[in-house]
Motif scaffolding. Sequence first.
Motif, PDB file in Angstrom:
ATOM      1  N   THR A 199      -6.456   7.132  -3.727  1.00  0.00           N
ATOM      2  CA  THR A 199      -5.982   7.096  -2.343  1.00  0.00           C
ATOM      3  C   THR A 199      -7.092   7.478  -1.369  1.00  0.00           C
ATOM      4  O   THR A 199      -7.300   6.816  -0.349  1.00  0.00           O
ATOM      5  CB  THR A 199      -4.779   8.052  -2.173  1.00  0.00           C
ATOM      6  OG1 THR A 199      -3.795   7.699  -3.137  1.00  0.00           O
ATOM      7  CG2 THR A 199      -4.186   7.954  -0.776  1.00  0.00           C
ATOM      8  N   VAL A 200      -7.804   8.562  -1.681  1.00  0.00           N
ATOM      9  CA  VAL A 200      -8.863   9.019  -0.777  1.00  0.00           C
ATOM     10  C   VAL A 200      -9.982   7.972  -0.697  1.00  0.00           C
ATOM     11  O   VAL A 200     -10.489   7.679   0.389  1.00  0.00           O
ATOM     12  CB  VAL A 200      -9.396  10.401  -1.215  1.00  0.00           C
ATOM     13  CG1 VAL A 200     -10.678  10.750  -0.474  1.00  0.00           C
ATOM     14  CG2 VAL A 200      -8.339  11.468  -0.945  1.00  0.00           C
ATOM     15  N   TRP A 201     -10.345   7.418  -1.844  1.00  0.00           N
ATOM     16  CA  TRP A 201     -11.403   6.392  -1.809  1.00  0.00           C
ATOM     17  C   TRP A 201     -10.967   5.200  -0.964  1.00  0.00           C
ATOM     18  O   TRP A 201     -11.689   4.745  -0.078  1.00  0.00           O
ATOM     19  CB  TRP A 201     -11.780   5.935  -3.230  1.00  0.00           C
ATOM     20  CG  TRP A 201     -12.578   4.649  -3.182  1.00  0.00           C
ATOM     21  CD1 TRP A 201     -12.099   3.386  -3.336  1.00  0.00           C
ATOM     22  CD2 TRP A 201     -13.971   4.514  -2.860  1.00  0.00           C
ATOM     23  NE1 TRP A 201     -13.100   2.462  -3.166  1.00  0.00           N
ATOM     24  CE2 TRP A 201     -14.264   3.125  -2.859  1.00  0.00           C
ATOM     25  CE3 TRP A 201     -14.986   5.423  -2.581  1.00  0.00           C
ATOM     26  CZ2 TRP A 201     -15.530   2.620  -2.595  1.00  0.00           C
ATOM     27  CZ3 TRP A 201     -16.257   4.926  -2.322  1.00  0.00           C
ATOM     28  CH2 TRP A 201     -16.528   3.549  -2.319  1.00  0.00           C
ATOM     29  N   GLY A 250       0.823   2.798  -9.830  1.00  0.00           N
ATOM     30  CA  GLY A 250       0.346   3.614  -8.719  1.00  0.00           C
ATOM     31  C   GLY A 250       0.894   5.035  -8.752  1.00  0.00           C
ATOM     32  O   GLY A 250       1.206   5.569  -9.821  1.00  0.00           O
ATOM     33  N   LEU A 251       1.048   5.620  -7.565  1.00  0.00           N
ATOM     34  CA  LEU A 251       1.472   7.019  -7.481  1.00  0.00           C
ATOM     35  C   LEU A 251       2.872   7.198  -8.068  1.00  0.00           C
ATOM     36  O   LEU A 251       3.162   8.224  -8.687  1.00  0.00           O
ATOM     37  CB  LEU A 251       1.451   7.480  -6.015  1.00  0.00           C
ATOM     38  CG  LEU A 251       1.839   8.944  -5.797  1.00  0.00           C
ATOM     39  CD1 LEU A 251       0.871   9.883  -6.503  1.00  0.00           C
ATOM     40  CD2 LEU A 251       1.890   9.277  -4.311  1.00  0.00           C
ATOM     41  N   ARG A 252       3.745   6.197  -7.908  1.00  0.00           N
ATOM     42  CA  ARG A 252       5.107   6.314  -8.445  1.00  0.00           C
ATOM     43  C   ARG A 252       5.061   6.511  -9.957  1.00  0.00           C
ATOM     44  O   ARG A 252       5.766   7.355 -10.516  1.00  0.00           O
ATOM     45  CB  ARG A 252       5.914   5.059  -8.103  1.00  0.00           C
ATOM     46  CG  ARG A 252       7.399   5.168  -8.446  1.00  0.00           C
ATOM     47  CD  ARG A 252       8.058   3.811  -8.288  1.00  0.00           C
ATOM     48  NE  ARG A 252       7.855   3.260  -6.963  1.00  0.00           N
ATOM     49  CZ  ARG A 252       8.676   3.459  -5.933  1.00  0.00           C
ATOM     50  NH1 ARG A 252       9.747   4.200  -6.095  1.00  0.00           N
ATOM     51  NH2 ARG A 252       8.426   2.925  -4.766  1.00  0.00           N
ATOM     52  N   SER A 253       4.198   5.748 -10.620  1.00  0.00           N
ATOM     53  CA  SER A 253       4.079   5.856 -12.064  1.00  0.00           C
ATOM     54  C   SER A 253       3.500   7.222 -12.452  1.00  0.00           C
ATOM     55  O   SER A 253       3.957   7.859 -13.404  1.00  0.00           O
ATOM     56  CB  SER A 253       3.175   4.736 -12.583  1.00  0.00           C
ATOM     57  OG  SER A 253       3.060   4.784 -13.961  1.00  0.00           O
ATOM     58  N   ALA A 254       2.492   7.669 -11.688  1.00  0.00           N
ATOM     59  CA  ALA A 254       1.905   8.987 -11.965  1.00  0.00           C
ATOM     60  C   ALA A 254       2.981  10.064 -11.803  1.00  0.00           C
ATOM     61  O   ALA A 254       3.112  10.962 -12.646  1.00  0.00           O
ATOM     62  CB  ALA A 254       0.734   9.256 -11.020  1.00  0.00           C
ATOM     63  N   HIS A 290      -1.866   9.738   5.152  1.00  0.00           N
ATOM     64  CA  HIS A 290      -1.844   9.362   3.744  1.00  0.00           C
ATOM     65  C   HIS A 290      -2.522  10.421   2.882  1.00  0.00           C
ATOM     66  O   HIS A 290      -2.408  10.393   1.667  1.00  0.00           O
ATOM     67  CB  HIS A 290      -2.583   8.029   3.538  1.00  0.00           C
ATOM     68  CG  HIS A 290      -1.844   6.872   4.082  1.00  0.00           C
ATOM     69  ND1 HIS A 290      -2.088   6.354   5.334  1.00  0.00           N
ATOM     70  CD2 HIS A 290      -0.839   6.134   3.570  1.00  0.00           C
ATOM     71  CE1 HIS A 290      -1.269   5.338   5.549  1.00  0.00           C
ATOM     72  NE2 HIS A 290      -0.514   5.187   4.508  1.00  0.00           N
ATOM     73  N   SER A 291      -3.286  11.304   3.521  1.00  0.00           N
ATOM     74  CA  SER A 291      -4.079  12.242   2.725  1.00  0.00           C
ATOM     75  C   SER A 291      -4.501  13.426   3.589  1.00  0.00           C
ATOM     76  O   SER A 291      -4.343  13.407   4.810  1.00  0.00           O
ATOM     77  CB  SER A 291      -5.336  11.545   2.195  1.00  0.00           C
ATOM     78  OG  SER A 291      -6.158  11.193   3.299  1.00  0.00           O
ATOM     79  N   GLY A 313       0.831  -1.203   0.000  1.00  0.00           N
ATOM     80  CA  GLY A 313       0.000   0.000   0.000  1.00  0.00           C
ATOM     81  C   GLY A 313       0.863   1.250   0.000  1.00  0.00           C
ATOM     82  O   GLY A 313       0.581   2.236  -0.694  1.00  0.00           O
ATOM     83  N   GLU A 314       1.945   1.224   0.771  1.00  0.00           N
ATOM     84  CA  GLU A 314       2.847   2.374   0.844  1.00  0.00           C
ATOM     85  C   GLU A 314       3.481   2.645  -0.535  1.00  0.00           C
ATOM     86  O   GLU A 314       3.659   3.789  -0.929  1.00  0.00           O
ATOM     87  CB  GLU A 314       3.928   2.086   1.901  1.00  0.00           C
ATOM     88  CG  GLU A 314       4.645   3.304   2.427  1.00  0.00           C
ATOM     89  CD  GLU A 314       3.812   4.154   3.382  1.00  0.00           C
ATOM     90  OE1 GLU A 314       2.603   3.895   3.544  1.00  0.00           O
ATOM     91  OE2 GLU A 314       4.376   5.111   3.934  1.00  0.00           O
ATOM     92  N   ASP A 315       3.808   1.565  -1.267  1.00  0.00           N
ATOM     93  CA  ASP A 315       4.365   1.723  -2.624  1.00  0.00           C
ATOM     94  C   ASP A 315       3.313   2.319  -3.563  1.00  0.00           C
ATOM     95  O   ASP A 315       3.569   3.259  -4.299  1.00  0.00           O
ATOM     96  CB  ASP A 315       4.757   0.348  -3.216  1.00  0.00           C
ATOM     97  CG  ASP A 315       6.010  -0.208  -2.596  1.00  0.00           C
ATOM     98  OD1 ASP A 315       6.778   0.575  -2.011  1.00  0.00           O
ATOM     99  OD2 ASP A 315       6.208  -1.439  -2.683  1.00  0.00           O
ATOM    100  N   PHE A 316       2.134   1.702  -3.542  1.00  0.00           N
ATOM    101  CA  PHE A 316       1.124   2.046  -4.546  1.00  0.00           C
ATOM    102  C   PHE A 316       0.518   3.433  -4.307  1.00  0.00           C
ATOM    103  O   PHE A 316       0.343   4.210  -5.250  1.00  0.00           O
ATOM    104  CB  PHE A 316       0.002   0.989  -4.547  1.00  0.00           C
ATOM    105  CG  PHE A 316      -0.968   1.159  -5.684  1.00  0.00           C
ATOM    106  CD1 PHE A 316      -0.691   0.625  -6.938  1.00  0.00           C
ATOM    107  CD2 PHE A 316      -2.148   1.867  -5.511  1.00  0.00           C
ATOM    108  CE1 PHE A 316      -1.569   0.804  -7.998  1.00  0.00           C
ATOM    109  CE2 PHE A 316      -3.035   2.042  -6.575  1.00  0.00           C
ATOM    110  CZ  PHE A 316      -2.743   1.503  -7.812  1.00  0.00           C
ATOM    111  N   PHE A 317       0.202   3.734  -3.039  1.00  0.00           N
ATOM    112  CA  PHE A 317      -0.515   4.986  -2.759  1.00  0.00           C
ATOM    113  C   PHE A 317       0.418   6.150  -2.423  1.00  0.00           C
ATOM    114  O   PHE A 317       0.050   7.303  -2.572  1.00  0.00           O
ATOM    115  CB  PHE A 317      -1.495   4.785  -1.589  1.00  0.00           C
ATOM    116  CG  PHE A 317      -2.562   3.779  -1.874  1.00  0.00           C
ATOM    117  CD1 PHE A 317      -3.598   4.085  -2.745  1.00  0.00           C
ATOM    118  CD2 PHE A 317      -2.541   2.526  -1.301  1.00  0.00           C
ATOM    119  CE1 PHE A 317      -4.594   3.153  -3.021  1.00  0.00           C
ATOM    120  CE2 PHE A 317      -3.523   1.589  -1.569  1.00  0.00           C
ATOM    121  CZ  PHE A 317      -4.554   1.898  -2.428  1.00  0.00           C
TER     122      PHE A 317
END
Lengths: 567, 75
Positions: free
Chosen positions: A375-377, A185-189, A117-118, A45-49
């Motif tokens: 992430t928020v969802w 995930g966020l890294r790609s974005a 996280h948000s 989750g930490e990686d993706f979000f």
Amino acid sequence: MTLAAFFLETSRLVRLSSVDILIIIFYFALVLAIGFYLRGHAHTGEDFFMAGREMTAWVAGLSFLSANLGALELMGWAGSAYQYGILATHWYWVGAIPAMLFLALVMMPFYYISKTHSVPGYLKLRFGESSRALSAVSFAFMTVLMSGVNMFAMAKVMQIVLGWPLSFSIWISSLTVAIYVALGGLRSAIFNEVLQFFLIWAGALLIPILGLYEAGGWSNLKVLITQRASAEYVHLWSGLGHFSNNPMGINWVGIVFGLGAVISMGYWTTDFLVVQRILAAKDMRSAQLAPIIGAGFKMFVPIIVILPGLLGLGILPMKLSGEADALLHGGHSYNDVLPLMLARYCGPGLLGLGVTALIAGFMSGMAGNVSAFTTVWTYDIYRALINKDASDAHYVKMGRWTTVIGVLISVGTAYLVMRAASIMDYVQALFSFFIAPLFGTVLLGMLWKRATGPGGFWGLLCGTMTSIGMWAWVHADPSALRYVALSSEAKTMAQDMFQALWSFVVCVIVTVTVSLLTKPKPDAELEGLVYGLTPIPAEGPVSVLHKPVFWAAVVATIFVILNIIFW
Amino acid sequence: MAKKEISIWLFIGFALLVNGVLILGAGIYQYVNPPADKVVLFQLHAGIWWGGLLAAIGAIYCWYYSPGKEAARNQ
């Protein structure tokens, strides 16, 4: 029809050559390749979000800026510069730089130390579940709707500029974003946003260089603009003494307090779309430096956005008009100024890169919306309200699916807007309702330990309702703007500024009043969340060149000098 | 994170290099075969020097952030 023929034969405002198409195809291939490559780096989750919370200050800072540098932003503000002159620069300088520096030096320590996280996650820690739920649901809902509205608007631009069918632009761009964000995930974005940042500059910087050459330099351009419009079009502040002295119909109070102190503070410090990029920084110093780096570059974005609009005003042989007039009389609208300048100077290859810059801008904005929504969802709605005890792998899976579903909802919104264009205005207005009061709530939460949970919730709710109420009032009776903006000469642009200002004031008053009437939280529960109760880690023995405050001072000095030069 | 990843700057270098080479090539082609319908300031041949500049920056990034150089720097 072959793919090449489709691109080549349906052009409208500009006509693409084979090499232009090759450049556009290469761009799509590269962003997808990055997504596939980073798939192997998004397991937890930490990686993706949160991109593993290991981004450097430069990557986080450029991504922070790029997520906001959408194609509609580029074209819309170039059009505004044509329409209102250099006043449009306020949205890049006073409407961004102080807020970014404030985020870096004042607010970021609380976000970062709380390990949230948000932004809704911070509200949960500070004010409780009800404030988080209100903020998360409104943010998630509005983010996908805004993404859809932007998608439609971008597809419309591609139809006008390149002749591409609406559905083609919508599906190609949205599926590409869905694939690379769902995979990495966020890294790609973030990686793609940094790439897009460079491509936007590479594709757009040539216009002001060649435009200034043609105009004979900045001094000559000012003379040309004064002849074709008026001297007020080239002054930032001197016409803001009164609503009637400038093309925008606004005064300095609206710009300084409405835009600078509330709207921009709200956007740059509490909109999770941009804040998420900073939360991915690898350490506290990087998290503070990132918005400062973003601010440094933001100051120069007017070179590729505002200057082309001004050059269009001074150089283009035809006169541009509003959308309605352009439709009625068959001419070009203000928003066409950037593509017109692109077509004016850019031959094969350069044109492809310019169009790629617009597509990249659109996709970076959309990826920002989608990753923030995901992430928020997942964390603030699904995990908080629906399924509290699932495994980390389950939430990552949920994140990947939410990315795809979020994109599909955006596509649905785009088609909805296609059938009823007026929805666009409503959605854009709705989004603005939440920003100013949210800033009031977060700011009081961080700086005033006496603020209580009920205070935060009711302040946020009443501030939002104030904004909605004022908007509805002016919508039903346009003459009511004189009361909202405190002047009968105020124009539409002043409405947003004063609406935000009032909703912020109401939010603060209600939060303070309710807080004083309710039981305060014990200090022990506020550690790491509030000023005075949060030990800020010492920076250690670093040189002045590594201190965020030094670079913030440098950026602030350049900001002041620029405002004086263009006064 | 256990897995070592390629630097983002290498992707950017690659993008600038490829775009630069394509633009430079198109610029040289237009210089040799001038089109009938020319853009404003065609005589400056922006494609050649802008494409060349992007390709040069891209090549420097690709060289500096290549996995081999990165590994050597991190040792």
